[in-house]
Design an enzyme around this catalytic site. Structure first.
Site, PDB file in Angstrom:
ATOM      1  CG  HIS A 118      -1.998  -1.076   1.132  1.00  0.00           C
ATOM      2  ND1 HIS A 118      -2.726  -1.493   2.228  1.00  0.00           N
ATOM      3  CD2 HIS A 118      -2.419  -1.841   0.088  1.00  0.00           C
ATOM      4  CE1 HIS A 118      -3.567  -2.444   1.850  1.00  0.00           C
ATOM      5  NE2 HIS A 118      -3.400  -2.684   0.571  1.00  0.00           N
ATOM      6  CB  CYS A 147       4.438  19.262  -8.583  1.00  0.00           C
ATOM      7  SG  CYS A 147       5.772  18.665  -9.618  1.00  0.00           S
ATOM      8  CB  CYS A 150       3.761  19.884 -13.387  1.00  0.00           C
ATOM      9  SG  CYS A 150       2.863  18.974 -12.117  1.00  0.00           S
ATOM     10  CG  ASN A 213      -5.790 -10.363  15.044  1.00  0.00           C
ATOM     11  OD1 ASN A 213      -6.174  -9.779  16.065  1.00  0.00           O
ATOM     12  ND2 ASN A 213      -5.995  -9.885  13.829  1.00  0.00           N
ATOM     13  CB  ALA A 231       2.370  -8.810  16.557  1.00  0.00           C
TER      14      ALA A 231
END
Ligand code: OAD
Length: 245
Positions: A118, A147, A150, A213, A231
């Site tokens: 992602h 930007c 541009c 989990n 975790a």
């Protein structure tokens, strides 16, 4: 307590893929998305912030929200789970990490060749040319920067709802899962496609899948090993077992 049969599978595996989601960064203080109280989507509507339409409608609002997340992540540190995976990769070849997270914490923990499905919130793109931009003039308060080449608005290098994933990353993730002999799904609600289909690809190939989990997910009743825990607790324990072989 990690089941012995899972430890045996992990010791025997030659090609492990670890698919991670926001839950692996929760213990670093980075909000998840769907956790009832603290999840980002519990407090904000993703349609207002994480879609191309939202950016079109109010680029300054979307840019500011990602700036808030970027600063929060800059102040966060990889936790014991990220560090355990980096240790596992140092201990032996054949451990690939595929992450849905955009926080870069796996790399900061020392993990190599992390596949980022992602994108990565620390990178900025020109919204028109889609190429990375490293420097830009500070925008007016509440506005998105533009930007330098541009003039189009700048945006974070992350995937928004309705956008396709970076093809190279998705292809690499699919190939890694197809070549895996063990898959772990860590800290993800397994709801967002196409990442959520990766464990099923493994199961369809007869490859064992373990889920780490503290809560049950839609994947839980399908996995070969369901490790109900954080975790930051389960992964260090697992890697300690694997190190003592
Ligand atoms: P979610 O917020 O949907 O799910 C987080 C999962 O982590 C939940 O199942 C929690 O139970 C679990 N969890 C919480 N604390 C944990 C811990 N300490 N250890 C292990 N697990 C824990 O986040 P994701 O599944 O990653 O998309 O969400 C997938 C995608 O949806 C994200 O990548 C984002 C979001 O919209 C994009 O940015 C495109």
């Amino acid at each position: 307590m990690i089941p012995q049969d899972f430890i045996r599978s992990a010791l025997a595996a030659r090609h492990v893929v670890v698919l991670t989601g926001a839950g692996i960064s929760a213990e670093s203080g980075v909000p998840t998305f769907r956790d009832a109280q603290t999840g980002l989507w519990a407090r904000y509507d993703p349609q207002d912030l994480a879609t191309p339409e939202a950016f079109e409608r109010d680029p300054g609002l979307v840019w500011s929200w990602y700036e808030w997340r970027r600063e929060l992540i800059a102040g966060a540190r990889p936790n014991a789970a990220h560090q355990a995976l980096a240790r596992w990769q140092r201990q032996r070849d054949g451990v690939r990490i595929v992450t849905q997270n955009v926080d870069g914490l796996h790399a900061r923990a020392g993990s190599r060749e992390v596949i980022e499905l992602h994108g990565n919130i620390t990178r900025t793109l020109c919204s028109r040319e889609r190429r990375e931009v490293a420097d830009w003039a500070a925008p007016a308060a509440g506005a998105a920067p533009t930007c330098p080449a541009c003039g189009a608005y700048l945006r974070p290098d992350v995937v928004w709802f309705g956008e396709s994933l970076p093809m190279a990353a998705l292809e690499a993730a699919v190939q890694a899962v197809r070549g895996a002999d063990l898959v772990l799904s860590v800290g993800t609600s397994s709801l967002v496609q196409p990442a959520a289909s990766l464990p099923y690809e493994a199961l369809g190939n007869g490859v064992p899948v373990a889920e780490i989990n503290p809560e049950a997910t839609s994947l839980s009743e399908r996995v070969s090993f369901s490790l109900r825990g954080r975790a930051g607790e389960v992964l260090p324990e697992l890697v300690n077992y694997l190190e003592s072989g």
